[in-house]
Scaffold this motif. Structure first.
Motif, short mmCIF file in Angstrom:
data_model
loop_
_atom_site.label_atom_id
_atom_site.label_comp_id
_atom_site.label_asym_id
_atom_site.label_seq_id
_atom_site.Cartn_x
_atom_site.Cartn_y
_atom_site.Cartn_z
N PHE A 125 0.82 -1.20 0.00
CA PHE A 125 0.00 0.00 0.00
C PHE A 125 0.86 1.26 0.00
O PHE A 125 0.57 2.23 -0.72
N ILE A 126 1.91 1.26 0.81
CA ILE A 126 2.79 2.43 0.88
C ILE A 126 3.41 2.70 -0.49
O ILE A 126 3.41 3.84 -0.99
N GLY A 127 3.94 1.64 -1.12
CA GLY A 127 4.54 1.80 -2.45
C GLY A 127 3.52 2.23 -3.48
O GLY A 127 3.80 3.03 -4.38
N LEU A 128 2.30 1.70 -3.33
CA LEU A 128 1.23 2.02 -4.27
C LEU A 128 0.83 3.49 -4.20
O LEU A 128 0.67 4.17 -5.22
N PHE A 129 0.69 4.00 -2.98
CA PHE A 129 0.38 5.41 -2.81
C PHE A 129 1.49 6.28 -3.42
O PHE A 129 1.22 7.33 -4.01
#
Length: 430
Positions: A284-288
């Motif tokens: 999720f962090i990388g996706l954001f």
């Protein structure tokens, strides 16, 4: 130049996420790092503007709550006891598995629910000599349908709820639960006739299932009662959030910390944290960060403008286009990165004169959740079930699943279209 770089990095990262040749969290983090190295945005921008820490904290809190509760054996006890109540009869068992999965996915989250139920389903079907595929299929379908019903049921809903302040837990129940219930009934009407022949009495040992002591799964200790109490309090907090005026993330975090404090002597905090799905959180962090690159380069603005031009600014056409685009795209790729990319697009619509965006948000949520049923890579829950099935020598064929999934998603989107049009667009147009 920034537009080309951001677009290429996002597209290449997306392809690697789809193919799953490399861990998707690593791919997303690598994409975000490349955006930093190429100067698309600064470290300060990505950590303060683009990563949604509220969503990360909410997911983390729910993972802690479920991880501790799972250790008590509560979920396994419920599943085995239900199988005994229907005496291993194939059709009632299928319906029961569907109901348990849908309710679990709505109240917990669909990934956690399938992690708990899929191994039990595999064990019970093997014991009863029943084909596993119909049961695993309804587990996947029910998880995505049930997950659509609440804010915490499916990651895309969590992301939308965190992005739009006034869409509370009760808002999702009011707007998403009715259509989710309709789709659940449609699923049973469609699936039961399809597997009528294979859902005859199996050749396994029903007596062994009936003799099994379901209560043996329960760990009768203070942790069991503490987990149940804190879970109920947390869910009550979600329901009362509009009246309490406390952020949803704060409620979930409070529940997680309280349960950690209460169970610290029985279950080491280090062990609980080791059970947290860190790969999912870092994904999720990388996706954001990846989506932040598109936003920083202005690609999000252009995409919003293109949709407005395509629909000529027509509110009803835009809402239905979002529903079908999100549904079809979420069937091909995981719905999480798609929704992460679409949230800023929908937010941009306000700048083009669309003040009332709620029907478009519901269209995005419905399309993403229901569209995830099309293929085995359409949603995280699908991937989890497929992996568990393969580990139990019950591999689900990608093509076989797709032959059931795609027609069902088209039917789901048709039902959702009628729902969106009648509930939101007709009153708006008139």
């Amino acid at each position: 130049m920034d537009v080309i770089l951001a677009g290429v990095i996002f597209a290449v990262s997306y392809i690697f996420i789809m193919t799953e040749k490399i861990n998707r969290a690593v791919v997303a983090m690598a994409g975000g790092t490349l955006l930093l190295l190429t100067g698309i945005y600064s470290v300060n921008d990505v950590f303060t503007s683009y990563i949604d820490w509220n969503t990360i904290a909410l997911l983390f809190s729910m993972m802690v709550l479920i991880s501790i509760t799972e250790k008590t054996g509560l979920f396994s006890f419920i599943a085995v006891r239900f199988a005994q109540q229907v005496r291993g009869s194939p059709v009632p068992l299928l319906m029961g598995v569907s109901i348990l999965t849908a309710i679990g996915s709505a109240l917990l989250d669909n990934v956690t629910t399938v992690l708990i139920l899929a191994p039990i389903v595999l064990k019970i079907t093997k014991q009863l000599g029943l084909p596993a595929f119909p049961y695993l299929l309804v587990v996947i379908f029910s998880s995505n349908i049930g997950g659509a019903a609440t804010l915490i049921g499916d990651p895309p809903n969590i992301m939308i709820g965190q992005a739009v302040d006034h869409l509370t837990f009760l808002s999702f129940l009011n707007h998403m639960a009715p259509v989710a219930l309709i789709m659940f009934m449609v699923m049973l009407v469609v699936v039961l006739p399809l597997f009528r022949r294979s859902l005859r009495t199996g050749n396994g040992n029903t007596e062994e299932l009936m003799k099994a002591d379901a209560s043996a799964y329960l760990v009768r200790s203070p942790m069991l009662y503490q987990s149940i109490a804190v879970l109920i309090m947390t869910l009550a907090g979600f329901l009362l959030q509009p009246f309490l005026h406390i952020d949803l993330t704060v409620i979930a975090l409070s529940g997680a910390v309280l349960l950690l404090l209460l169970t610290e002597k029985e279950l080491a905090v280090e062990h609980v944290f080791s059970q947290v799905e860190w790969v999912t959180l870092f994904f999720f962090i990388g996706l954001f960060a990846l989506v932040g690159g598109l936003e920083s380069a202005g690609i999000i603005d252009e995409l919003a403008r293109a949709i407005i031009l395509w629909t000529d600014g027509d509110f009803a056409a835009t809402a239905l286009l979002i529903l079908w685009v999100s549904g079809l795209f979420s069937g091909v790729v995981d719905n999480i990165p798609f929704v992460a990319a679409m949230i800023p697009v929908v937010e941009e619509f306000e700048g083009y004169g669309m003040v009332y965006l709620d029907p478009i948000w519901w269209s995005l949520a419905l399309g993403a959740c229901l569209g995830g049923n099309a293929t085995l890579v359409g949603a995280s829950a699908n991937v989890v079930v497929a992996g568990l099935a393969e580990g139990a020598d019950q591999k689900i064929s990608f093509i076989r699943f797709m032959l059931y999934g795609i027609p069902f998603v088209v039917l789901s989107l048709a039902v959702a279209t009628v729902y969106i049009y009648i509930r939101y667009l007709v009153p708006y147009i008139s």
